[in-house]
Write an enzyme that holds these catalytic residues in place. Structure first.
Site, PDB file in Angstrom:
ATOM      1  N   HIS A 177       0.813  -1.226   0.000  1.00 41.54           N
ATOM      2  CA  HIS A 177       0.000   0.000   0.000  1.00 41.54           C
ATOM      3  C   HIS A 177       0.847   1.277   0.000  1.00 41.54           C
ATOM      4  O   HIS A 177       0.314   2.369  -0.210  1.00 41.54           O
ATOM      5  CB  HIS A 177      -0.921   0.009   1.228  1.00 41.54           C
ATOM      6  N   GLU A 230      -2.931   3.135   2.158  1.00 44.29           N
ATOM      7  CA  GLU A 230      -2.474   3.779   0.912  1.00 44.29           C
ATOM      8  C   GLU A 230      -2.613   5.295   0.987  1.00 44.29           C
ATOM      9  O   GLU A 230      -1.725   6.040   0.557  1.00 44.29           O
ATOM     10  CB  GLU A 230      -3.255   3.241  -0.301  1.00 44.29           C
TER      11      GLU A 230
END
Length: 320
Positions: free
Chosen positions: A83, A135
């Protein structure tokens, strides 16, 4: 159901593409190759990908999953999840002279580079993403505090306090629903007509392809099962896409034992897909569970073919 009772017929529509994407494949390979190269334990900051089955399998091989870098010893290798991580994390690892490998998906890295380029040009960034998702945290952490503002919905746009409405650019979390971001982008462009967008869509090819495959089967099915983790953004978006495209019963299941069979009583057709971090073995497990209860006919509905492959970092390709 006794042996003599015939099983009811059921159509299973299997969406393709589904399951692992190139970024997830690469991240898992990075952990496996690191264990092979340096021996266990190898530390991994955050879940390498959002899937318990995958994470448990890597733990058995010698991976130790931790939340923060401070939970890692200096003398063992550490891997950063697919991520992406804020810039401060590799900087801290370098300061501690740790061996580290970045498993950030190259498509997420592309968004990071984009953000840095706009920042260098003096633009303030607006990120379309989910607050608290790894993320989003990683991407926002590429730039100094206050340089990236987060919006989740079109309703967030009017309240944005920007430095200069003429000097803005936007980026997107790679795992969002294509349809939802359209509305947010429209709201941003309406309020900031000169906002700069990405050269190419930030939402990754795998997310887009999996959503398109769900759209293709949604009108044929009474129920949709998405195999994926509850903390997987792209898996949750697939459930939403199913509902938005006419399949009222769209559910996320981690594995076959999670299926609510009572809710499926009397159905004639089911769609099956899997989020980008769910391995095919779990899809087969779900299909087998249906075969135990129904006379199943499987139809593959393929809307795209994927042949993307990302190389692992050079440090792992070199022999120890």
């Amino acid at each position: 159901m006794t042996e003599t009772t015939p099983k009811p017929p059921l159509m299973l529509y299997l969406a393709a593409p589904r399951g692992f994407c190139a970024g997830v494949d690469r991240a898992i390979k990075i952990v496996e190759m690191a264990i092979e190269k340096w021996g266990p334990p190898v530390y991994v900051r955050h879940e390498i990908v959002h899937n318990k089955f995958v994470v448990d399998g890597l733990k058995e091989k010698g991976a130790v999953f931790v939340e923060e870098l401070e939970d890692c010893p200096d003398d063992r290798p550490v891997i950063f999840s697919a991520h992406g991580v804020p810039k401060a994390v590799p900087a801290e690892a370098a300061k501690r002279e740790m061996v580290y490998v970045d498993a950030t998906c190259p498509l997420v890295s592309k968004v990071h580079i984009e953000a840095e380029r706009h920042h260098a040009d003096g633009l303030q960034m607006i990120m379309i993403g989910h607050a608290g998702h790894p993320e989003t945290i990683g991407t926002m952490g590429q730039l100094p505090e206050g340089e990236v503002l987060l919006v989740e919905t079109p309703e967030d746009v009017p309240g944005l306090e920007v430095r200069d409405p003429e000097r803005l650019a936007f980026i997107t979390q790679t795992t969002l629903s294509v349809d939802d971001t359209v509305d947010v982008i429209a709201a941003l462009r309406a309020r900031f007509p000169n906002i700069v967008g990405p050269h190419k869509e930030d939402i990754c090819y795998a997310t887009t392809n999996r959503q398109a495959a769900v759209k293709a089967i949604s009108s044929n099915i009474n129920a949709l099962l998405v195999i994926g983790a509850p903390n997987s953004s792209n898996s949750k978006r697939l459930v939403e896409v199913g509902k938005a495209n006419g399949c009222a019963y769209s559910q996320l299941v981690q594995r076959a034992p999670d299926i609510d069979w009572r809710a499926l009583e009397g159905i004639k057709s089911v769609g099956i897909t899997a989020g980008a971090s769910a391995p095919e073995v779990l899809v087969n497990e779900v299909i087998d569970a249906f075969r135990d209860r129904y006379d199943v006919t499987v139809e593959l509905v393929e809307t795209a073919q994927e042949n993307v492959e990302f190389k692992v970092p050079r440090v792992l390709r070199e022999t120890a």
